[in-house]
Design a protein around this motif. Structure first.
Motif, PDB file in Angstrom:
ATOM      1  N   PHE A  64       0.821  -1.210   0.000  1.00  0.00           N
ATOM      2  CA  PHE A  64       0.000   0.000   0.000  1.00  0.00           C
ATOM      3  C   PHE A  64       0.854   1.260   0.000  1.00  0.00           C
ATOM      4  O   PHE A  64       0.582   2.196  -0.748  1.00  0.00           O
ATOM      5  N   ASP A  65       1.885   1.303   0.835  1.00  0.00           N
ATOM      6  CA  ASP A  65       2.746   2.489   0.877  1.00  0.00           C
ATOM      7  C   ASP A  65       3.489   2.688  -0.441  1.00  0.00           C
ATOM      8  O   ASP A  65       3.692   3.815  -0.881  1.00  0.00           O
ATOM      9  N   ASN A  90       1.025   4.327  -2.985  1.00  0.00           N
ATOM     10  CA  ASN A  90       0.535   5.686  -2.724  1.00  0.00           C
ATOM     11  C   ASN A  90       1.119   6.666  -3.735  1.00  0.00           C
ATOM     12  O   ASN A  90       2.324   6.683  -3.971  1.00  0.00           O
ATOM     13  N   GLY A  91       0.247   7.448  -4.358  1.00  0.00           N
ATOM     14  CA  GLY A  91       0.675   8.430  -5.343  1.00  0.00           C
ATOM     15  C   GLY A  91       0.988   7.842  -6.702  1.00  0.00           C
ATOM     16  O   GLY A  91       1.341   8.567  -7.624  1.00  0.00           O
ATOM     17  N   TRP A 137      -3.055   4.872  -6.671  1.00  0.00           N
ATOM     18  CA  TRP A 137      -4.102   5.698  -6.065  1.00  0.00           C
ATOM     19  C   TRP A 137      -3.423   6.870  -5.372  1.00  0.00           C
ATOM     20  O   TRP A 137      -2.212   6.868  -5.198  1.00  0.00           O
ATOM     21  N   ASP A 138      -4.214   7.867  -4.980  1.00  0.00           N
ATOM     22  CA  ASP A 138      -3.629   9.025  -4.285  1.00  0.00           C
ATOM     23  C   ASP A 138      -3.123   8.614  -2.909  1.00  0.00           C
ATOM     24  O   ASP A 138      -2.023   8.974  -2.521  1.00  0.00           O
ATOM     25  N   ASP A 139      -3.956   7.880  -2.156  1.00  0.00           N
ATOM     26  CA  ASP A 139      -3.596   7.469  -0.808  1.00  0.00           C
ATOM     27  C   ASP A 139      -4.314   6.167  -0.481  1.00  0.00           C
ATOM     28  O   ASP A 139      -5.414   5.920  -0.973  1.00  0.00           O
ATOM     29  N   ASP A 140      -3.699   5.342   0.364  1.00  0.00           N
ATOM     30  CA  ASP A 140      -4.303   4.048   0.674  1.00  0.00           C
ATOM     31  C   ASP A 140      -5.577   4.140   1.520  1.00  0.00           C
ATOM     32  O   ASP A 140      -6.238   3.128   1.750  1.00  0.00           O
ATOM     33  N   GLN A 185      -8.130   5.188   0.339  1.00  0.00           N
ATOM     34  CA  GLN A 185      -9.139   4.895  -0.673  1.00  0.00           C
ATOM     35  C   GLN A 185      -9.509   3.416  -0.700  1.00  0.00           C
ATOM     36  O   GLN A 185     -10.521   3.056  -1.283  1.00  0.00           O
TER      37      GLN A 185
END
Length: 145
Positions: free
Chosen positions: A104-105, A108-109, A112-115, A117
């Motif tokens: 997930f980290d 990020n970006g 997706w924009d941030d996890d 979501q």
């Protein structure tokens, strides 16, 4: 609904705890362990290739992770075959939740924009001939308030 499939190659790595170092004995500095940072970079690269130049996904997503660990070479041929058949499960490190955090980290970006979501998650950890993490990301509609 958009669905994205890709594989992060290599042995999965769990997110390591932040390390602390001091300079001059007075100031503490926290940093991400090198192994974790390197793996997150590999995850980001795999995600970037799958996105093929598209902007990060907006809104809620469903994520499915298939964590594939290598079978220990020290095991007997019989136990290796059982592991590949799914009769022997990987109850050793890395922890599934730490692998999820690293994936997930790393995304990020990128994917997706941030996890934050991620509203639906399914993960499984098994032995496999070829180690890696198969990632499926599906959009679930428009962004909620």
């Amino acid at each position: 609904m958009t669905t994205l499939h890709f594989v992060v190659p290599g042995t999965p790595v769990g997110k390591g705890r932040p390390k602390v170092s001091t300079r001059g004995g007075r100031f503490a500095r926290m940093y991400t362990p090198e192994k974790t940072a390197s793996y997150e970079g590999m995850v980001a690269l795999a995600g970037q290739q799958a996105m093929a130049g598209a902007a990060p996904i907006q809104g809620p997503v469903d994520v499915v992770l298939d964590i594939r660990l290598p079978v220990p070479a020290s095991w007997s041929k019989k136990k290796q075959a059982q592991a590949l058949a799914g009769s022997v499960m990987p109850t050793k490190k890395p922890d599934a939740d730490n692998v999820i955090k690293a994936i997930f980290d790393g995304l990020n970006g990128v994917t997706w924009d941030d996890d934050v979501q991620v509203v639906s998650l399914s993960a499984r950890k098994r032995y496999a001939q070829t180690p890696g993490v198969a990632v499926t990301v599906a959009t679930l509609g428009t962004e909620a308030a």
